[in-house]
Design an enzyme around this catalytic site. Sequence first.
Site, PDB file in Angstrom:
ATOM      1  N   ASP A  52      74.641   8.728 -13.312  1.00 25.78           N
ATOM      2  CA  ASP A  52      73.656   9.769 -13.580  1.00 25.78           C
ATOM      3  C   ASP A  52      73.001  10.156 -12.258  1.00 25.78           C
ATOM      4  OD1 ASP A  52      71.611  11.431 -14.501  1.00 25.78           O
ATOM      5  OD2 ASP A  52      71.125  10.147 -16.214  1.00 25.78           O
ATOM      6  N   ARG A  57      70.867  12.732 -11.900  1.00 26.02           N
ATOM      7  CA  ARG A  57      69.657  13.526 -12.104  1.00 26.02           C
ATOM      8  C   ARG A  57      68.439  12.860 -11.471  1.00 26.02           C
ATOM      9  NH1 ARG A  57      69.819  14.137 -18.500  1.00 26.02           N
ATOM     10  NH2 ARG A  57      70.469  11.969 -18.217  1.00 26.02           N
TER      11      ARG A  57
END
Length: 243
Positions: free
Chosen positions: A153, A155
């Site tokens: 991930d 983000r």
Amino acid sequence: MSLSPAEIDAILQAEADHECPGIGEQKICVRIVAIADLPSRFGRFQVVAFWNNRDGKEHIAVMHGNPMGREDVPTRVHSECLTGDALGSLRCDCRDQLETALRSIAAHEHGLVLYLRQEGRGIGLLNKLRAYGLQDRGLDTVEANLALGFRDDEREYSIAAHMLHSLKVRSVRLLTNNPKKVEELERHGVRVSGRLPHVIPPNEHNRFYLETKRDKSGHLLDALGKPHLPEQGETVRVEGGGE
């Protein structure tokens, strides 16, 4: 009550020359550049447009009522997903998450959905489609990202934190099944007063995807892909930056 034209003018005037040291490792600074009414099939909203000094990506806050200066604001932080949000892909639950969040926020006196331009968990659209191709050959979503040279991930949430600070939100109740979002927002100075489980039933195409999010990414989901619900009440208190 939504923001009045006079309130909007005052906000835009105050934000026009906004500069600050920024938030997070990349010192991201955002400013509000537009506010407009947004009647939708999910309710009546106002949309707040943000510019940022990092890459010029245009993030928005979909706002119901007036959450400015308030505490315990129901808030959803949603990352862009073209295939799900716009095309209705069944490989993920992104469109269902977005629509459910908008309906939920519209049912409250005030609330926010922050829509961040972080396609494919931050790896971008083209790489997300490359990851889909790897998943078609047997990898799960985490393995596919790692095979492409990314973390599971990519983000980050400093932009979301700054957006909330710009809107003068004092604390949020976060609609999420992802403890990392809670931790990241708190790390960037947002007070998360509670978590609201975000209930999305799985389908035959995304069940394995949801199970991977549970097993490898720490999402609070049960064996069927349904969010883990607290034993008492709707809100889970968050203490010390985690759940």
